[in-house]
Scaffold this motif. Structure first.
Motif, PDB file in Angstrom:
ATOM      1  N   ARG A 151       0.733  -1.389  -0.308  1.00  0.00           N
ATOM      2  CA  ARG A 151       0.002  -0.181  -0.153  1.00  0.00           C
ATOM      3  C   ARG A 151       0.508   1.409   0.375  1.00  0.00           C
ATOM      4  O   ARG A 151       1.964   1.420   0.454  1.00  0.00           O
ATOM      5  N   VAL A 152       0.034   2.228  -0.921  1.00  0.00           N
ATOM      6  CA  VAL A 152       1.115   4.164  -0.497  1.00  0.00           C
ATOM      7  C   VAL A 152       1.037   4.084   0.774  1.00  0.00           C
ATOM      8  O   VAL A 152      -0.312   3.812   1.515  1.00  0.00           O
ATOM      9  N   GLY A 153       1.936   4.810   1.563  1.00  0.00           N
ATOM     10  CA  GLY A 153       2.257   5.422   2.629  1.00  0.00           C
ATOM     11  C   GLY A 153       1.203   6.846   2.320  1.00  0.00           C
ATOM     12  O   GLY A 153       0.705   7.200   1.988  1.00  0.00           O
ATOM     13  N   GLN A 154       1.283   7.201   3.644  1.00  0.00           N
ATOM     14  CA  GLN A 154       1.119   9.065   4.200  1.00  0.00           C
ATOM     15  C   GLN A 154       1.212   9.631   3.070  1.00  0.00           C
ATOM     16  O   GLN A 154       2.367   9.883   2.997  1.00  0.00           O
ATOM     17  N   LYS A 155      -0.017  10.781   2.905  1.00  0.00           N
ATOM     18  CA  LYS A 155       1.006  11.875   2.033  1.00  0.00           C
ATOM     19  C   LYS A 155       1.560  12.678   2.746  1.00  0.00           C
ATOM     20  O   LYS A 155       1.506  12.617   3.894  1.00  0.00           O
ATOM     21  N   GLY A 156       2.070  13.703   2.556  1.00  0.00           N
ATOM     22  CA  GLY A 156       2.920  14.659   3.532  1.00  0.00           C
ATOM     23  C   GLY A 156       3.962  14.556   3.378  1.00  0.00           C
ATOM     24  O   GLY A 156       4.807  15.466   3.550  1.00  0.00           O
ATOM     25  N   ILE A 157       4.300  12.829   3.530  1.00  0.00           N
ATOM     26  CA  ILE A 157       6.055  12.586   3.877  1.00  0.00           C
ATOM     27  C   ILE A 157       6.131  13.130   2.529  1.00  0.00           C
ATOM     28  O   ILE A 157       6.456  11.798   1.594  1.00  0.00           O
ATOM     29  N   ARG A 158       8.244  13.637   2.746  1.00  0.00           N
ATOM     30  CA  ARG A 158       8.406  13.461   1.334  1.00  0.00           C
ATOM     31  C   ARG A 158       8.963  12.701   0.994  1.00  0.00           C
ATOM     32  O   ARG A 158      10.130  12.306   1.900  1.00  0.00           O
ATOM     33  N   ARG A 159       8.877  11.420  -0.059  1.00  0.00           N
ATOM     34  CA  ARG A 159      10.381  10.137  -0.304  1.00  0.00           C
ATOM     35  C   ARG A 159      10.714  10.608  -1.389  1.00  0.00           C
ATOM     36  O   ARG A 159      10.531  11.211  -2.197  1.00  0.00           O
ATOM     37  N   PRO A 160      11.687  10.160  -1.809  1.00  0.00           N
ATOM     38  CA  PRO A 160      13.402  10.536  -3.134  1.00  0.00           C
ATOM     39  C   PRO A 160      12.755  10.034  -3.504  1.00  0.00           C
ATOM     40  O   PRO A 160      12.036   9.764  -3.715  1.00  0.00           O
ATOM     41  N   HIS A 161      12.808  10.808  -4.817  1.00  0.00           N
ATOM     42  CA  HIS A 161      12.071  10.567  -6.116  1.00  0.00           C
ATOM     43  C   HIS A 161      13.884  11.257  -7.410  1.00  0.00           C
ATOM     44  O   HIS A 161      14.064  11.927  -7.481  1.00  0.00           O
ATOM     45  N   TYR A 162      14.179   9.974  -7.855  1.00  0.00           N
ATOM     46  CA  TYR A 162      15.304  10.334  -9.302  1.00  0.00           C
ATOM     47  C   TYR A 162      15.691   9.010 -10.156  1.00  0.00           C
ATOM     48  O   TYR A 162      14.501   7.948  -9.212  1.00  0.00           O
ATOM     49  N   THR A 163      15.973   9.421 -10.862  1.00  0.00           N
ATOM     50  CA  THR A 163      16.139   7.913 -12.246  1.00  0.00           C
ATOM     51  C   THR A 163      17.319   8.715 -12.883  1.00  0.00           C
ATOM     52  O   THR A 163      17.649  10.189 -13.529  1.00  0.00           O
ATOM     53  N   ARG A 164      18.336   7.830 -12.419  1.00  0.00           N
ATOM     54  CA  ARG A 164      19.715   8.127 -13.594  1.00  0.00           C
ATOM     55  C   ARG A 164      20.492   6.781 -14.075  1.00  0.00           C
ATOM     56  O   ARG A 164      19.904   5.411 -13.039  1.00  0.00           O
ATOM     57  N   LEU A 165      21.193   6.799 -14.956  1.00  0.00           N
ATOM     58  CA  LEU A 165      22.161   5.647 -15.484  1.00  0.00           C
ATOM     59  C   LEU A 165      23.877   6.413 -15.110  1.00  0.00           C
ATOM     60  O   LEU A 165      23.826   6.700 -15.595  1.00  0.00           O
ATOM     61  N   LEU A 166      24.157   5.192 -14.536  1.00  0.00           N
ATOM     62  CA  LEU A 166      25.153   5.479 -14.248  1.00  0.00           C
ATOM     63  C   LEU A 166      26.300   4.050 -15.442  1.00  0.00           C
ATOM     64  O   LEU A 166      25.965   3.055 -15.245  1.00  0.00           O
ATOM     65  N   VAL A 167      26.915   5.151 -16.050  1.00  0.00           N
ATOM     66  CA  VAL A 167      28.005   3.897 -17.159  1.00  0.00           C
ATOM     67  C   VAL A 167      28.648   3.960 -16.980  1.00  0.00           C
ATOM     68  O   VAL A 167      30.396   4.054 -16.033  1.00  0.00           O
ATOM     69  N   GLY A 168      29.295   2.629 -16.455  1.00  0.00           N
ATOM     70  CA  GLY A 168      30.620   1.193 -16.799  1.00  0.00           C
ATOM     71  C   GLY A 168      30.549   1.204 -18.037  1.00  0.00           C
ATOM     72  O   GLY A 168      30.705   1.740 -19.800  1.00  0.00           O
ATOM     73  N   GLU A 169      32.256   0.190 -17.772  1.00  0.00           N
ATOM     74  CA  GLU A 169      32.856  -0.494 -19.152  1.00  0.00           C
ATOM     75  C   GLU A 169      32.473  -0.696 -19.847  1.00  0.00           C
ATOM     76  O   GLU A 169      31.940  -1.114 -20.880  1.00  0.00           O
ATOM     77  N   LYS A 170      31.736  -1.767 -19.315  1.00  0.00           N
ATOM     78  CA  LYS A 170      30.867  -3.172 -19.632  1.00  0.00           C
ATOM     79  C   LYS A 170      29.500  -3.538 -19.487  1.00  0.00           C
ATOM     80  O   LYS A 170      28.579  -4.218 -19.446  1.00  0.00           O
ATOM     81  N   SER A 171      28.956  -2.576 -18.287  1.00  0.00           N
ATOM     82  CA  SER A 171      27.882  -2.735 -17.883  1.00  0.00           C
ATOM     83  C   SER A 171      27.124  -1.588 -17.761  1.00  0.00           C
ATOM     84  O   SER A 171      28.073   0.208 -17.302  1.00  0.00           O
ATOM     85  N   LEU A 172      25.818  -0.856 -17.501  1.00  0.00           N
ATOM     86  CA  LEU A 172      25.639   0.512 -17.376  1.00  0.00           C
ATOM     87  C   LEU A 172      23.995  -0.025 -16.209  1.00  0.00           C
ATOM     88  O   LEU A 172      23.537  -0.911 -15.808  1.00  0.00           O
ATOM     89  N   VAL A 173      24.050   0.409 -15.185  1.00  0.00           N
ATOM     90  CA  VAL A 173      23.445   0.266 -13.647  1.00  0.00           C
ATOM     91  C   VAL A 173      22.439   1.693 -13.675  1.00  0.00           C
ATOM     92  O   VAL A 173      22.699   2.869 -14.349  1.00  0.00           O
ATOM     93  N   PHE A 174      21.151   1.178 -13.579  1.00  0.00           N
ATOM     94  CA  PHE A 174      19.552   2.326 -13.584  1.00  0.00           C
ATOM     95  C   PHE A 174      19.678   1.944 -12.324  1.00  0.00           C
ATOM     96  O   PHE A 174      19.590   0.788 -11.352  1.00  0.00           O
ATOM     97  N   GLN A 175      19.342   3.277 -11.880  1.00  0.00           N
ATOM     98  CA  GLN A 175      18.822   3.787 -10.234  1.00  0.00           C
ATOM     99  C   GLN A 175      17.756   4.627  -9.994  1.00  0.00           C
ATOM    100  O   GLN A 175      17.743   5.447 -10.400  1.00  0.00           O
ATOM    101  N   ALA A 176      17.052   4.300  -9.678  1.00  0.00           N
ATOM    102  CA  ALA A 176      15.427   4.959  -9.342  1.00  0.00           C
ATOM    103  C   ALA A 176      14.894   4.267  -8.119  1.00  0.00           C
ATOM    104  O   ALA A 176      14.924   3.951  -7.474  1.00  0.00           O
ATOM    105  N   ALA A 177      14.476   6.103  -7.742  1.00  0.00           N
ATOM    106  CA  ALA A 177      13.635   5.790  -6.146  1.00  0.00           C
ATOM    107  C   ALA A 177      12.582   6.969  -6.701  1.00  0.00           C
ATOM    108  O   ALA A 177      12.122   7.618  -7.474  1.00  0.00           O
ATOM    109  N   CYS A 178      11.622   6.254  -6.070  1.00  0.00           N
ATOM    110  CA  CYS A 178       9.746   7.471  -5.771  1.00  0.00           C
ATOM    111  C   CYS A 178       9.115   6.688  -5.044  1.00  0.00           C
ATOM    112  O   CYS A 178       9.711   6.338  -3.858  1.00  0.00           O
ATOM    113  N   CYS A 179       7.993   7.092  -4.571  1.00  0.00           N
ATOM    114  CA  CYS A 179       6.964   6.661  -3.471  1.00  0.00           C
ATOM    115  C   CYS A 179       5.890   5.129  -3.932  1.00  0.00           C
ATOM    116  O   CYS A 179       5.632   4.975  -2.743  1.00  0.00           O
TER     117      CYS A 179
END
Length: 187
Positions: free
Chosen positions: A87-115
């Motif tokens: 279940r989605v938690g209470q509103k009013g509490i800010r949770r981290p929100h981001y998406t990014r891609l980390l570029v490596g030599e032989k791999s890519l690492v995707f990182q994300a956070a949302c509510c």
């Protein structure tokens, strides 16, 4: 959750229709405090995933384009699934929100956070299928959803379809300008 299973993800369906949103995004710009909170959270999650935290800024790619698409029922549930009965938690509490891609030599690492819980349902790297594995995946009412996913290979364009919570829509994320495959080490 940390698992070592590599999976070949379904190819992104480029014909999937864009979803119309009636939600106003005027209040979605993060504050300075929110940006700091997101950076701190991203660093902590990378450490939990067992990755080197000394990442040059030039190896961190922000999303170039994002929008919602109607997800096709044919897309299988992937190894990055999170139980749907959260279940989605209470509103009013800010949770981290981001998406990014980390570029490596032989791999890519995707990182994300949302509510909401997060799972990758399809991906393509330069228009072809790609394999990867979960490095970290969690969800809690207090912290929201966190996902760190490693993709094998390198390229210039990564397209991901991410399910956020439950429903018929997926968020399409397009990362461009990742170099020519001769990138620096990250993990």
């Amino acid at each position: 959750m940390n698992t070592s299973c590599y999976e070949k993800l379904p190819l992104v369906d480029l014909t999937a229709p864009k979803a119309i949103s009636h939600r106003s995004r005027a209040d979605d710009a993060p504050s300075k405090e929110g940006i700091v909170q997101d950076a701190e959270d991203a660093e902590i999650i990378l450490k939990l995933a067992g990755l080197n935290l000394d990442i040059p800024v030039k190896n961190i790619v922000s999303v170039s384009e994002k929008y919602m698409v109607e997800a096709r029922p044919a897309n299988k549930e992937s190894c990055s699934s999170v139980p749907a009965n959260v279940r989605v938690g209470q509103k009013g509490i800010r949770r981290p929100h981001y998406t990014r891609l980390l570029v490596g030599e032989k791999s890519l690492v995707f990182q994300a956070a949302c509510c909401l819980p997060l799972r990758i349902i399809a991906a393509s790297l330069d228009g072809v299928t790609v394999s990867g594995r979960i490095l970290f995946n969690s969800y809690s009412d207090e912290g929201g959803g966190k996902l760190v996913y490693e993709f094998l290979g390198s390229g210039k364009e990564m397209i991901l379809d991410i399910k956020r919570g439950v429903g018929t829509r997926a968020q399409r994320l397009i990362f461009r300008g990742m170099g020519d495959g001769e990138n620096k080490k990250i993990p």
